[in-house]
Design a protein around this motif. Structure first.
Motif, PDB file in Angstrom:
ATOM      1  N   LEU A 405       0.833  -1.202   0.000  1.00 46.08           N
ATOM      2  CA  LEU A 405       0.000   0.000   0.000  1.00 46.08           C
ATOM      3  C   LEU A 405       0.868   1.253   0.000  1.00 46.08           C
ATOM      4  N   PRO A 407      -0.496   4.874  -0.088  1.00 47.34           N
ATOM      5  CA  PRO A 407      -1.598   5.850  -0.188  1.00 47.34           C
ATOM      6  C   PRO A 407      -1.137   7.170  -0.777  1.00 47.34           C
ATOM      7  N   THR A 412      -5.528  11.040   0.950  1.00 47.70           N
ATOM      8  CA  THR A 412      -5.279  10.110   2.034  1.00 47.70           C
ATOM      9  C   THR A 412      -5.789  10.670   3.365  1.00 47.70           C
ATOM     10  N   ASP A 413      -6.458   9.798   4.143  1.00 48.13           N
ATOM     11  CA  ASP A 413      -6.829  10.204   5.492  1.00 48.13           C
ATOM     12  C   ASP A 413      -5.841   9.582   6.484  1.00 48.13           C
ATOM     13  N   GLN A 415      -6.087   7.235   8.682  1.00 48.40           N
ATOM     14  CA  GLN A 415      -6.044   5.780   8.760  1.00 48.40           C
ATOM     15  C   GLN A 415      -5.208   5.189   7.626  1.00 48.40           C
ATOM     16  N   ASP A 416      -5.318   5.761   6.426  1.00 45.23           N
ATOM     17  CA  ASP A 416      -4.515   5.275   5.309  1.00 45.23           C
ATOM     18  C   ASP A 416      -3.030   5.522   5.544  1.00 45.23           C
ATOM     19  N   LEU A 419      -1.069   2.929   7.204  1.00 38.04           N
ATOM     20  CA  LEU A 419      -0.876   1.688   6.453  1.00 38.04           C
ATOM     21  C   LEU A 419       0.182   1.820   5.367  1.00 38.04           C
ATOM     22  N   HIS A 420       0.808   2.988   5.248  1.00 41.07           N
ATOM     23  CA  HIS A 420       1.789   3.185   4.183  1.00 41.07           C
ATOM     24  C   HIS A 420       2.924   2.165   4.312  1.00 41.07           C
ATOM     25  N   HIS A 438     -11.317   0.868  -8.405  1.00 42.40           N
ATOM     26  CA  HIS A 438     -10.905   0.727  -7.020  1.00 42.40           C
ATOM     27  C   HIS A 438     -10.523  -0.727  -6.763  1.00 42.40           C
ATOM     28  N   LEU A 459     -10.960  -2.528   2.650  1.00 39.77           N
ATOM     29  CA  LEU A 459     -10.364  -1.214   2.439  1.00 39.77           C
ATOM     30  C   LEU A 459     -10.168  -1.035   0.939  1.00 39.77           C
ATOM     31  N   PHE A 461      -8.438   1.119  -2.399  1.00 41.36           N
ATOM     32  CA  PHE A 461      -7.386   1.995  -2.885  1.00 41.36           C
ATOM     33  C   PHE A 461      -7.445   2.038  -4.408  1.00 41.36           C
ATOM     34  N   GLU A 465      -2.205   4.019  -5.883  1.00 40.24           N
ATOM     35  CA  GLU A 465      -1.860   3.956  -4.471  1.00 40.24           C
ATOM     36  C   GLU A 465      -1.314   2.578  -4.095  1.00 40.24           C
TER      37      GLU A 465
END
Length: 474
Positions: A405, A407, A412-413, A415-416, A419-420, A438, A459, A461, A465
Protein backbone atom coordinates in the motif's frame (compact mmCIF):
# COMPACT_ATOMS: atom_id res chain seq x y z
CA UNK A 1 1.11 43.37 25.17
CA UNK A 2 -1.53 40.67 25.70
CA UNK A 3 -1.89 38.47 28.78
CA UNK A 4 0.30 35.87 27.08
CA UNK A 5 3.08 38.41 26.45
CA UNK A 6 2.53 38.45 22.68
CA UNK A 7 2.02 41.58 20.60
CA UNK A 8 -1.67 42.20 19.76
CA UNK A 9 -1.26 41.27 16.07
CA UNK A 10 0.48 38.00 17.01
CA UNK A 11 -2.16 37.24 19.62
CA UNK A 12 -4.90 37.77 17.02
CA UNK A 13 -3.26 35.30 14.61
CA UNK A 14 -2.77 32.69 17.33
CA UNK A 15 -6.37 33.09 18.52
CA UNK A 16 -7.58 31.64 15.21
CA UNK A 17 -5.32 28.60 15.56
CA UNK A 18 -6.32 28.11 19.20
CA UNK A 19 -9.89 27.31 18.19
CA UNK A 20 -8.61 24.13 16.55
CA UNK A 21 -5.94 23.65 19.22
CA UNK A 22 -8.65 23.67 21.90
CA UNK A 23 -10.26 20.68 20.19
CA UNK A 24 -6.86 18.95 20.35
CA UNK A 25 -6.32 19.99 23.97
CA UNK A 26 -9.63 18.55 25.14
CA UNK A 27 -9.98 15.65 22.67
CA UNK A 28 -11.29 12.79 24.80
CA UNK A 29 -11.17 14.91 27.97
CA UNK A 30 -14.48 13.43 29.10
CA UNK A 31 -16.43 11.00 26.92
CA UNK A 32 -20.15 10.39 26.52
CA UNK A 33 -22.07 9.70 28.76
CA UNK A 34 -19.85 12.22 30.62
CA UNK A 35 -19.87 10.37 33.95
CA UNK A 36 -16.82 9.39 35.97
CA UNK A 37 -18.38 5.96 36.54
CA UNK A 38 -18.51 5.18 32.79
CA UNK A 39 -15.90 2.55 31.88
CA UNK A 40 -14.44 4.61 29.02
CA UNK A 41 -13.81 7.54 31.39
CA UNK A 42 -11.58 5.45 33.66
CA UNK A 43 -8.64 5.40 31.22
CA UNK A 44 -8.28 8.99 30.08
CA UNK A 45 -6.15 11.24 27.93
CA UNK A 46 -4.91 9.14 25.05
CA UNK A 47 -3.22 11.86 22.97
CA UNK A 48 -0.05 13.85 23.57
CA UNK A 49 0.67 12.63 27.10
CA UNK A 50 4.33 13.38 27.95
CA UNK A 51 5.08 11.15 30.93
CA UNK A 52 8.07 11.22 33.33
CA UNK A 53 11.06 9.65 31.52
CA UNK A 54 11.72 7.14 34.31
CA UNK A 55 8.21 5.75 33.91
CA UNK A 56 7.88 6.13 30.15
CA UNK A 57 10.81 3.74 29.62
CA UNK A 58 8.60 0.96 30.99
CA UNK A 59 5.50 1.70 28.94
CA UNK A 60 4.34 2.60 25.47
CA UNK A 61 4.02 6.32 26.19
CA UNK A 62 6.59 9.00 25.50
CA UNK A 63 8.36 11.68 27.50
CA UNK A 64 8.90 14.12 24.60
CA UNK A 65 7.59 15.52 21.31
CA UNK A 66 10.04 16.45 18.56
CA UNK A 67 8.85 18.90 15.89
CA UNK A 68 10.74 19.96 12.77
CA UNK A 69 9.35 22.29 10.12
CA UNK A 70 10.66 24.69 7.49
CA UNK A 71 10.65 28.46 7.91
CA UNK A 72 11.40 31.21 5.38
CA UNK A 73 12.20 34.20 7.63
CA UNK A 74 12.67 37.81 6.57
CA UNK A 75 15.27 40.14 8.09
CA UNK A 76 14.62 40.83 11.76
CA UNK A 77 11.99 38.09 12.10
CA UNK A 78 10.89 36.89 15.55
CA UNK A 79 9.23 33.61 16.47
CA UNK A 80 6.36 33.46 18.97
CA UNK A 81 6.04 30.07 20.66
CA UNK A 82 3.26 28.71 22.84
CA UNK A 83 3.37 25.24 24.39
CA UNK A 84 -0.06 24.30 25.70
CA UNK A 85 -0.98 21.32 27.83
CA UNK A 86 -3.28 20.18 30.61
CA UNK A 87 -2.03 19.60 34.13
CA UNK A 88 -3.98 16.95 36.00
CA UNK A 89 -5.46 18.18 39.26
CA UNK A 90 -6.60 15.30 41.46
CA UNK A 91 -9.89 16.00 43.20
CA UNK A 92 -11.17 14.29 46.32
CA UNK A 93 -14.56 14.89 47.90
CA UNK A 94 -15.22 15.60 51.57
CA UNK A 95 -18.46 15.86 53.49
CA UNK A 96 -19.08 18.28 56.33
CA UNK A 97 -19.48 16.51 59.69
CA UNK A 98 -21.36 17.59 62.82
CA UNK A 99 -19.31 19.78 65.11
CA UNK A 100 -17.11 21.08 62.28
CA UNK A 101 -14.53 19.48 60.08
CA UNK A 102 -14.72 17.26 57.02
CA UNK A 103 -14.33 13.61 56.15
CA UNK A 104 -13.41 12.10 52.78
CA UNK A 105 -16.31 10.28 51.11
CA UNK A 106 -16.76 8.40 47.79
CA UNK A 107 -19.47 10.84 46.71
CA UNK A 108 -21.31 13.95 47.86
CA UNK A 109 -24.95 14.03 46.76
CA UNK A 110 -26.51 17.44 46.16
CA UNK A 111 -29.84 18.46 44.68
CA UNK A 112 -28.41 19.31 41.26
CA UNK A 113 -25.31 17.11 41.04
CA UNK A 114 -23.36 14.22 42.53
CA UNK A 115 -19.73 15.12 43.22
CA UNK A 116 -17.20 12.29 42.91
CA UNK A 117 -13.38 12.01 42.90
CA UNK A 118 -11.97 12.96 39.51
CA UNK A 119 -8.84 14.19 37.74
CA UNK A 120 -9.56 17.68 36.42
CA UNK A 121 -7.49 19.17 33.60
CA UNK A 122 -6.12 22.67 34.19
CA UNK A 123 -4.85 24.46 31.08
CA UNK A 124 -1.21 25.55 31.19
CA UNK A 125 0.73 27.71 28.73
CA UNK A 126 4.46 28.22 28.31
CA UNK A 127 5.23 31.16 26.02
CA UNK A 128 8.29 32.82 24.53
CA UNK A 129 9.17 35.33 21.81
CA UNK A 130 12.62 34.71 20.33
CA UNK A 131 14.46 36.50 17.51
CA UNK A 132 15.06 33.99 14.72
CA UNK A 133 18.71 35.08 14.65
CA UNK A 134 19.09 33.81 18.24
CA UNK A 135 17.75 30.41 17.21
CA UNK A 136 20.32 30.15 14.43
CA UNK A 137 23.08 31.15 16.85
CA UNK A 138 22.30 28.32 19.30
CA UNK A 139 19.70 26.51 21.40
CA UNK A 140 17.13 28.53 23.31
CA UNK A 141 15.63 26.71 26.31
CA UNK A 142 12.47 27.61 28.23
CA UNK A 143 12.13 25.77 31.56
CA UNK A 144 8.84 24.50 32.97
CA UNK A 145 8.57 24.33 36.76
CA UNK A 146 5.24 23.87 38.49
CA UNK A 147 5.49 23.12 42.25
CA UNK A 148 3.19 20.86 44.24
CA UNK A 149 0.12 22.56 45.68
CA UNK A 150 -3.14 21.86 47.46
CA UNK A 151 -6.30 23.95 47.56
CA UNK A 152 -9.95 23.38 48.37
CA UNK A 153 -13.35 24.78 47.47
CA UNK A 154 -16.39 24.89 49.74
CA UNK A 155 -19.56 23.22 48.43
CA UNK A 156 -22.94 24.66 49.46
CA UNK A 157 -26.28 22.88 49.44
CA UNK A 158 -29.53 24.28 48.03
CA UNK A 159 -30.14 26.24 51.26
CA UNK A 160 -26.70 27.85 51.21
CA UNK A 161 -25.29 25.72 54.04
CA UNK A 162 -21.85 24.08 53.82
CA UNK A 163 -22.39 20.52 52.59
CA UNK A 164 -18.74 19.68 52.12
CA UNK A 165 -15.75 20.64 50.06
CA UNK A 166 -13.57 19.46 47.20
CA UNK A 167 -9.82 19.16 47.78
CA UNK A 168 -7.51 19.63 44.80
CA UNK A 169 -3.97 18.29 44.78
CA UNK A 170 -1.27 19.22 42.24
CA UNK A 171 1.88 17.11 41.99
CA UNK A 172 5.18 18.79 41.04
CA UNK A 173 5.74 19.04 37.29
CA UNK A 174 8.95 19.91 35.46
CA UNK A 175 9.88 20.06 31.81
CA UNK A 176 11.48 22.19 29.15
CA UNK A 177 11.02 23.47 25.63
CA UNK A 178 14.16 23.54 23.47
CA UNK A 179 14.26 25.60 20.26
CA UNK A 180 16.90 25.85 17.56
CA UNK A 181 17.15 26.58 13.82
CA UNK A 182 19.64 25.63 11.11
CA UNK A 183 20.03 27.18 7.66
CA UNK A 184 19.68 24.73 4.76
CA UNK A 185 21.41 24.69 1.40
CA UNK A 186 19.14 25.47 -1.53
CA UNK A 187 17.85 28.10 -3.95
CA UNK A 188 16.12 30.09 -1.18
CA UNK A 189 16.92 30.99 2.42
CA UNK A 190 15.15 28.31 4.43
CA UNK A 191 15.63 27.30 8.06
CA UNK A 192 14.84 23.96 9.60
CA UNK A 193 13.18 24.90 12.88
CA UNK A 194 13.36 22.32 15.66
CA UNK A 195 11.20 22.41 18.80
CA UNK A 196 11.41 19.71 21.46
CA UNK A 197 8.93 19.65 24.35
CA UNK A 198 9.88 17.20 27.08
CA UNK A 199 8.99 16.09 30.57
CA UNK A 200 12.08 16.21 32.82
CA UNK A 201 10.52 14.91 36.04
CA UNK A 202 12.75 12.53 38.02
CA UNK A 203 9.70 10.72 39.45
CA UNK A 204 9.63 6.93 39.28
CA UNK A 205 7.15 4.50 40.85
CA UNK A 206 7.94 3.66 44.49
CA UNK A 207 10.19 0.63 44.95
CA UNK A 208 8.26 -2.61 44.83
CA UNK A 209 5.28 -1.06 43.02
CA UNK A 210 4.35 -1.76 39.41
CA UNK A 211 4.36 1.10 36.93
CA UNK A 212 1.04 2.91 37.34
CA UNK A 213 -0.33 5.29 34.71
CA UNK A 214 -2.77 6.69 37.25
CA UNK A 215 0.15 7.79 39.43
CA UNK A 216 2.15 9.14 36.48
CA UNK A 217 -0.59 11.34 35.00
CA UNK A 218 -0.45 14.16 37.62
CA UNK A 219 3.26 14.46 36.79
CA UNK A 220 2.69 14.50 33.01
CA UNK A 221 2.14 17.15 30.36
CA UNK A 222 -1.26 16.05 29.05
CA UNK A 223 -2.50 16.73 25.49
CA UNK A 224 0.68 18.70 24.78
CA UNK A 225 0.84 20.65 21.52
CA UNK A 226 2.76 23.60 20.13
CA UNK A 227 1.77 26.83 18.39
CA UNK A 228 4.38 28.73 16.36
CA UNK A 229 3.94 32.14 14.71
CA UNK A 230 6.47 34.20 12.74
CA UNK A 231 5.98 37.95 12.42
CA UNK A 232 8.09 38.39 9.26
CA UNK A 233 8.19 35.44 6.97
CA UNK A 234 6.29 32.21 6.36
CA UNK A 235 6.29 28.49 7.04
CA UNK A 236 6.28 25.86 4.30
CA UNK A 237 3.60 23.22 4.24
CA UNK A 238 4.87 19.87 5.51
CA UNK A 239 1.98 18.11 3.78
CA UNK A 240 2.12 19.76 0.35
CA UNK A 241 5.46 21.59 0.02
CA UNK A 242 6.68 23.23 -3.20
CA UNK A 243 8.64 20.93 -5.47
CA UNK A 244 12.00 22.49 -4.61
CA UNK A 245 11.47 21.88 -0.88
CA UNK A 246 10.21 18.28 -0.96
CA UNK A 247 13.64 16.82 -0.19
CA UNK A 248 14.11 19.11 2.81
CA UNK A 249 10.62 18.28 4.10
CA UNK A 250 11.29 14.55 3.77
CA UNK A 251 14.46 14.98 5.84
CA UNK A 252 12.59 16.57 8.76
CA UNK A 253 12.01 14.42 11.84
CA UNK A 254 8.66 14.64 13.58
CA UNK A 255 8.22 12.29 16.52
CA UNK A 256 4.89 11.90 18.37
CA UNK A 257 3.54 15.07 16.74
CA UNK A 258 2.88 16.58 13.30
CA UNK A 259 3.04 20.26 12.19
CA UNK A 260 0.45 21.82 9.87
CA UNK A 261 -0.28 25.35 8.68
CA UNK A 262 -2.91 26.65 11.10
CA UNK A 263 -3.76 30.20 10.00
CA UNK A 264 -6.69 31.05 7.74
CA UNK A 265 -6.43 29.65 4.18
CA UNK A 266 -4.00 31.79 2.21
CA UNK A 267 -1.81 32.60 5.23
CA UNK A 268 1.32 30.67 6.13
CA UNK A 269 2.63 32.42 9.24
CA UNK A 270 1.22 30.09 11.94
CA UNK A 271 1.89 26.39 12.58
CA UNK A 272 0.13 23.98 14.93
CA UNK A 273 2.13 20.89 15.87
CA UNK A 274 -0.20 18.39 17.51
CA UNK A 275 -0.31 14.70 18.47
CA UNK A 276 -3.37 14.31 16.23
CA UNK A 277 -2.79 14.24 12.47
CA UNK A 278 -4.52 17.21 10.83
CA UNK A 279 -4.55 18.76 7.38
CA UNK A 280 -3.29 22.25 6.61
CA UNK A 281 -5.62 25.08 7.67
CA UNK A 282 -7.87 22.93 9.89
CA UNK A 283 -11.07 24.57 11.12
CA UNK A 284 -13.93 23.84 13.46
CA UNK A 285 -17.20 23.20 11.61
CA UNK A 286 -19.31 26.38 11.82
CA UNK A 287 -22.39 24.25 12.59
CA UNK A 288 -20.84 22.84 15.78
CA UNK A 289 -22.69 24.49 18.70
CA UNK A 290 -19.97 23.94 21.31
CA UNK A 291 -17.34 21.57 22.67
CA UNK A 292 -18.59 18.00 23.12
CA UNK A 293 -15.08 16.61 23.81
CA UNK A 294 -15.90 13.25 22.23
CA UNK A 295 -14.89 13.19 18.55
CA UNK A 296 -15.76 9.51 18.16
CA UNK A 297 -19.34 10.45 17.31
CA UNK A 298 -20.85 13.19 15.17
CA UNK A 299 -22.29 16.22 16.94
CA UNK A 300 -25.92 15.50 16.03
CA UNK A 301 -25.96 11.98 17.48
CA UNK A 302 -23.94 13.03 20.51
CA UNK A 303 -26.23 15.97 21.30
CA UNK A 304 -29.37 13.83 20.97
CA UNK A 305 -27.96 11.03 23.12
CA UNK A 306 -26.84 13.48 25.78
CA UNK A 307 -30.24 15.16 25.91
CA UNK A 308 -31.81 11.70 26.37
CA UNK A 309 -29.83 10.85 29.53
CA UNK A 310 -31.93 10.33 32.66
CA UNK A 311 -32.07 13.04 35.31
CA UNK A 312 -29.90 10.92 37.64
CA UNK A 313 -27.30 10.39 34.88
CA UNK A 314 -27.24 14.13 34.25
CA UNK A 315 -26.74 14.82 37.97
CA UNK A 316 -23.69 12.56 38.03
CA UNK A 317 -22.32 14.10 34.83
CA UNK A 318 -22.72 17.60 36.26
CA UNK A 319 -20.81 16.51 39.36
CA UNK A 320 -18.06 14.82 37.35
CA UNK A 321 -16.57 17.96 35.80
CA UNK A 322 -17.49 21.56 35.02
CA UNK A 323 -16.98 20.90 31.31
CA UNK A 324 -19.23 17.86 31.45
CA UNK A 325 -21.88 19.99 33.18
CA UNK A 326 -21.61 22.54 30.36
CA UNK A 327 -22.19 19.78 27.78
CA UNK A 328 -25.33 18.62 29.61
CA UNK A 329 -26.66 22.18 29.77
CA UNK A 330 -25.83 22.72 26.10
CA UNK A 331 -27.63 19.57 24.96
CA UNK A 332 -30.69 20.47 27.05
CA UNK A 333 -30.89 23.97 25.58
CA UNK A 334 -30.26 23.40 21.85
CA UNK A 335 -33.19 24.82 19.83
CA UNK A 336 -34.54 22.74 16.89
CA UNK A 337 -32.98 25.01 14.26
CA UNK A 338 -29.49 24.38 15.70
CA UNK A 339 -30.04 20.62 15.74
CA UNK A 340 -31.23 20.87 12.14
CA UNK A 341 -27.92 22.45 11.15
CA UNK A 342 -26.08 19.49 12.68
CA UNK A 343 -27.84 17.07 10.33
CA UNK A 344 -25.38 17.71 7.50
CA UNK A 345 -23.64 20.34 5.41
CA UNK A 346 -22.33 20.46 1.85
CA UNK A 347 -18.73 21.77 1.83
CA UNK A 348 -18.24 21.62 -1.93
CA UNK A 349 -19.76 20.42 -5.18
CA UNK A 350 -18.23 18.96 -8.33
CA UNK A 351 -19.66 17.85 -11.62
CA UNK A 352 -19.82 14.08 -11.93
CA UNK A 353 -18.03 12.44 -14.86
CA UNK A 354 -20.70 11.29 -17.29
CA UNK A 355 -20.39 9.07 -20.37
CA UNK A 356 -21.63 10.46 -23.68
CA UNK A 357 -25.10 9.26 -24.61
CA UNK A 358 -25.34 7.14 -21.46
CA UNK A 359 -28.77 6.37 -19.96
CA UNK A 360 -30.38 9.42 -18.47
CA UNK A 361 -27.87 11.84 -20.08
CA UNK A 362 -28.27 14.12 -23.10
CA UNK A 363 -28.18 12.58 -26.55
CA UNK A 364 -25.87 13.74 -29.38
CA UNK A 365 -28.08 16.83 -29.84
CA UNK A 366 -27.93 17.81 -26.15
CA UNK A 367 -31.53 16.79 -25.46
CA UNK A 368 -32.04 15.01 -22.08
CA UNK A 369 -33.71 11.60 -22.15
CA UNK A 370 -35.87 11.53 -18.98
CA UNK A 371 -37.40 8.19 -19.92
CA UNK A 372 -34.23 6.30 -18.88
CA UNK A 373 -32.49 6.25 -15.48
CA UNK A 374 -29.24 8.19 -15.02
CA UNK A 375 -27.56 4.84 -14.37
CA UNK A 376 -28.51 1.60 -16.08
CA UNK A 377 -28.41 -1.34 -13.61
CA UNK A 378 -27.95 -3.68 -16.59
CA UNK A 379 -24.49 -2.20 -17.08
CA UNK A 380 -23.34 -4.21 -14.06
CA UNK A 381 -23.63 -7.38 -16.09
CA UNK A 382 -20.38 -6.55 -17.84
CA UNK A 383 -18.33 -6.49 -14.60
CA UNK A 384 -17.14 -9.27 -12.31
CA UNK A 385 -15.20 -7.87 -9.29
CA UNK A 386 -13.91 -11.31 -8.37
CA UNK A 387 -12.28 -11.88 -11.77
CA UNK A 388 -11.75 -8.40 -13.27
CA UNK A 389 -8.26 -6.94 -13.35
CA UNK A 390 -6.51 -3.59 -13.73
CA UNK A 391 -2.97 -2.94 -14.98
CA UNK A 392 -0.30 -1.82 -12.52
CA UNK A 393 3.13 -1.20 -14.03
CA UNK A 394 2.11 -3.32 -17.01
CA UNK A 395 0.95 -6.29 -14.94
CA UNK A 396 -2.66 -7.22 -14.07
CA UNK A 397 -3.89 -6.82 -10.51
CA UNK A 398 -6.73 -9.18 -9.69
CA UNK A 399 -8.17 -10.98 -6.68
CA UNK A 400 -5.33 -12.74 -4.88
CA UNK A 401 -2.56 -10.38 -6.06
CA UNK A 402 0.05 -9.55 -3.40
CA UNK A 403 0.56 -5.78 -3.09
CA UNK A 404 2.14 -3.00 -1.02
CA UNK A 405 0.00 0.00 0.00
CA UNK A 406 1.28 3.45 -1.04
CA UNK A 407 -1.60 5.85 -0.19
CA UNK A 408 -1.66 9.01 -2.28
CA UNK A 409 -1.21 12.36 -0.52
CA UNK A 410 -4.01 14.06 -2.44
CA UNK A 411 -6.78 11.93 -0.94
CA UNK A 412 -5.28 10.11 2.03
CA UNK A 413 -6.83 10.20 5.49
CA UNK A 414 -5.07 9.45 8.78
CA UNK A 415 -6.04 5.78 8.76
CA UNK A 416 -4.51 5.27 5.31
CA UNK A 417 -1.29 7.01 6.36
CA UNK A 418 -0.77 4.45 9.10
CA UNK A 419 -0.88 1.69 6.45
CA UNK A 420 1.79 3.19 4.18
CA UNK A 421 4.25 0.44 3.20
CA UNK A 422 2.05 -2.35 4.58
CA UNK A 423 1.55 -5.57 2.60
CA UNK A 424 -1.95 -6.42 1.42
CA UNK A 425 -3.92 -8.88 -0.70
CA UNK A 426 -6.30 -7.79 -3.45
CA UNK A 427 -9.80 -9.17 -2.92
CA UNK A 428 -11.67 -7.59 -5.82
CA UNK A 429 -11.39 -5.01 -8.61
CA UNK A 430 -14.40 -2.68 -8.81
CA UNK A 431 -15.57 0.06 -11.19
CA UNK A 432 -17.76 2.88 -9.88
CA UNK A 433 -20.41 4.74 -11.87
CA UNK A 434 -17.89 7.49 -12.72
CA UNK A 435 -15.61 4.94 -14.37
CA UNK A 436 -12.98 5.03 -11.60
CA UNK A 437 -11.30 1.74 -10.66
CA UNK A 438 -10.90 0.73 -7.02
CA UNK A 439 -9.04 -2.27 -5.63
CA UNK A 440 -10.52 -3.87 -2.50
CA UNK A 441 -7.82 -5.23 -0.19
CA UNK A 442 -7.27 -6.96 3.14
CA UNK A 443 -4.18 -5.97 5.13
CA UNK A 444 -1.51 -8.49 6.06
CA UNK A 445 -1.74 -9.50 9.70
CA UNK A 446 -5.31 -8.23 10.13
CA UNK A 447 -6.94 -10.76 12.53
CA UNK A 448 -10.33 -9.80 11.13
CA UNK A 449 -9.45 -10.50 7.48
CA UNK A 450 -11.65 -13.61 7.26
CA UNK A 451 -14.57 -11.72 8.76
CA UNK A 452 -14.06 -8.89 6.26
CA UNK A 453 -14.20 -11.40 3.39
CA UNK A 454 -17.35 -12.93 4.83
CA UNK A 455 -19.10 -9.57 5.08
CA UNK A 456 -17.54 -7.99 1.99
CA UNK A 457 -16.17 -5.08 4.03
CA UNK A 458 -12.76 -4.13 2.66
CA UNK A 459 -10.36 -1.21 2.44
CA UNK A 460 -10.29 0.43 -0.99
CA UNK A 461 -7.39 1.99 -2.88
CA UNK A 462 -6.93 3.27 -6.43
CA UNK A 463 -4.26 1.62 -8.59
CA UNK A 464 -1.79 4.52 -8.25
CA UNK A 465 -1.86 3.96 -4.47
CA UNK A 466 -0.53 0.42 -4.88
CA UNK A 467 2.83 -1.13 -5.70
CA UNK A 468 4.20 -4.59 -6.32
CA UNK A 469 6.33 -6.10 -3.52
CA UNK A 470 10.06 -5.65 -4.24
CA UNK A 471 10.70 -9.36 -3.87
CA UNK A 472 7.98 -10.24 -6.35
CA UNK A 473 9.62 -11.93 -9.32
CA UNK A 474 7.86 -9.69 -11.83
Amino acid sequence: MSATGFAPETEARLAVARKVADAVLFEGYVLYPYRASAAKNRLRWQFGVLVPPGWGAECAEHSFQHTECLLEPKAGAALAVELRFLRARRRTVQQAVAGGGFETVPELRLADRVLVPWDEGVEERVTAVVPVADLVAGDVTVDIDRPAATDHETVLDADGRTAGRTVHRYEPLTGRLRLTAAELDGPYRVLRLTAVAENTSDWTPPAGHAADRDAALPRSLVAAHLLLAVDRGSFLSMTDPPQWAKGAVAACRNLHTWPVLAAEPGRTDVVLSSPIILEDHPAIAPESPGALYDATEIDEILALRTAALTDEEKREARGTDERAAAVIDLADSLPPEVLERLHGAVRGLREATRPHNGPGFPDEHGVPRPDTPWWDPAADAGFDPGHDSVLLDGRPVRAGSRLVLRPGARRTDAQDLFLHGTGATAEAVLHDVDGVVHVAVTVDGDPGADLRREQGRFLYFQPDELAWPQDDGG
